[in-house]
Design a protein around this motif. Structure first.
Motif, short mmCIF file in Angstrom:
data_model
loop_
_atom_site.label_atom_id
_atom_site.label_comp_id
_atom_site.label_asym_id
_atom_site.label_seq_id
_atom_site.Cartn_x
_atom_site.Cartn_y
_atom_site.Cartn_z
N ARG A 1 57.75 10.15 -63.49
CA ARG A 1 56.46 10.61 -63.82
C ARG A 1 56.55 11.57 -65.34
N LEU B 1 55.87 11.08 -69.19
CA LEU B 1 55.44 12.10 -70.18
C LEU B 1 56.05 12.64 -70.75
N LEU C 1 55.87 10.33 -73.18
CA LEU C 1 54.31 10.39 -74.15
C LEU C 1 54.52 11.91 -75.38
N ARG D 1 50.01 5.63 -63.49
CA ARG D 1 50.03 5.68 -64.90
C ARG D 1 48.78 6.36 -65.71
N PRO D 2 46.34 6.52 -65.39
CA PRO D 2 46.12 7.54 -65.69
C PRO D 2 46.68 9.26 -65.12
N VAL E 1 49.37 10.66 -65.57
CA VAL E 1 50.75 10.45 -66.66
C VAL E 1 49.66 11.23 -67.80
N LEU E 2 48.27 10.11 -68.02
CA LEU E 2 47.41 10.42 -69.54
C LEU E 2 46.91 11.61 -69.66
N MET E 3 46.65 11.69 -68.34
CA MET E 3 45.42 13.21 -68.50
C MET E 3 46.55 13.98 -68.30
N THR E 4 47.78 13.65 -68.12
CA THR E 4 48.64 15.43 -68.12
C THR E 4 48.31 16.02 -69.29
N ALA E 5 48.81 14.88 -70.31
CA ALA E 5 49.50 15.19 -71.59
C ALA E 5 48.44 14.75 -72.08
N SER E 6 47.69 14.77 -72.27
CA SER E 6 45.87 15.55 -72.58
C SER E 6 45.86 16.72 -72.81
N TRP F 1 37.77 10.27 -68.46
CA TRP F 1 38.10 9.83 -67.28
C TRP F 1 37.20 9.78 -66.20
#
Length: 127
Positions: free
Chosen positions: A7, A11, A14, A54-55, A57-62, A115
């Protein structure tokens, strides 16, 4: 490579942080755990379903970008006000972020970065 390391590596990729740059790892891991906790609380589960890795990690990046985490000095936002007498200019908190930062508001108005629909598929009813 364990799940948490994977993860963190995703991250960092990204966010454009080099894999060998470990200076922000503690903050990144904290953000991952915090977002995971919020997701688990929302879906009423104790373990994150594999399909949400994966979502997450994307949420954390956002969240990282939206909250301005990792910046030693917050970038100024757009001009909020200008006074001409004695010259005074003030700026908004940061471009693209709200001062209240209701980033994880999952109440009636919250979208969880859009999300909500994805997370609803994994949501369990409380007993």
């Amino acid at each position: 490579m364990d799940q948490e390391s994977a993860r963190l590596t995703m991250l960092k990729s990204l966010l454009g942080i080099g894999e060998s740059d470990n200076g922000k790892d503690v903050l990144l891991e904290f953000a991952l755990k915090m977002v995971e906790g919020q997701v688990l609380s929302y879906i009423n589960q104790d373990v994150l379903p594999e399909a949400l890795e994966r979502p997450l990690v994307l949420m954390t990046a956002s969240y990282w970008k939206g909250a301005g985490l990792g910046n030693e000095q917050a970038a100024p936002g757009p001009v909020a006000s200008v006074s001409r007498g004695d010259v005074s200019t003030s700026f908004a908190a940061q471009a693209g972020t709200a001062a209240t930062a209701g980033t994880f508001d999952l109440g009636d108005g919250g979208s969880f970065f859009g999300w909500r629909e994805t997370l609803n598929s994994y949501r369990k009813l409380r007993r």
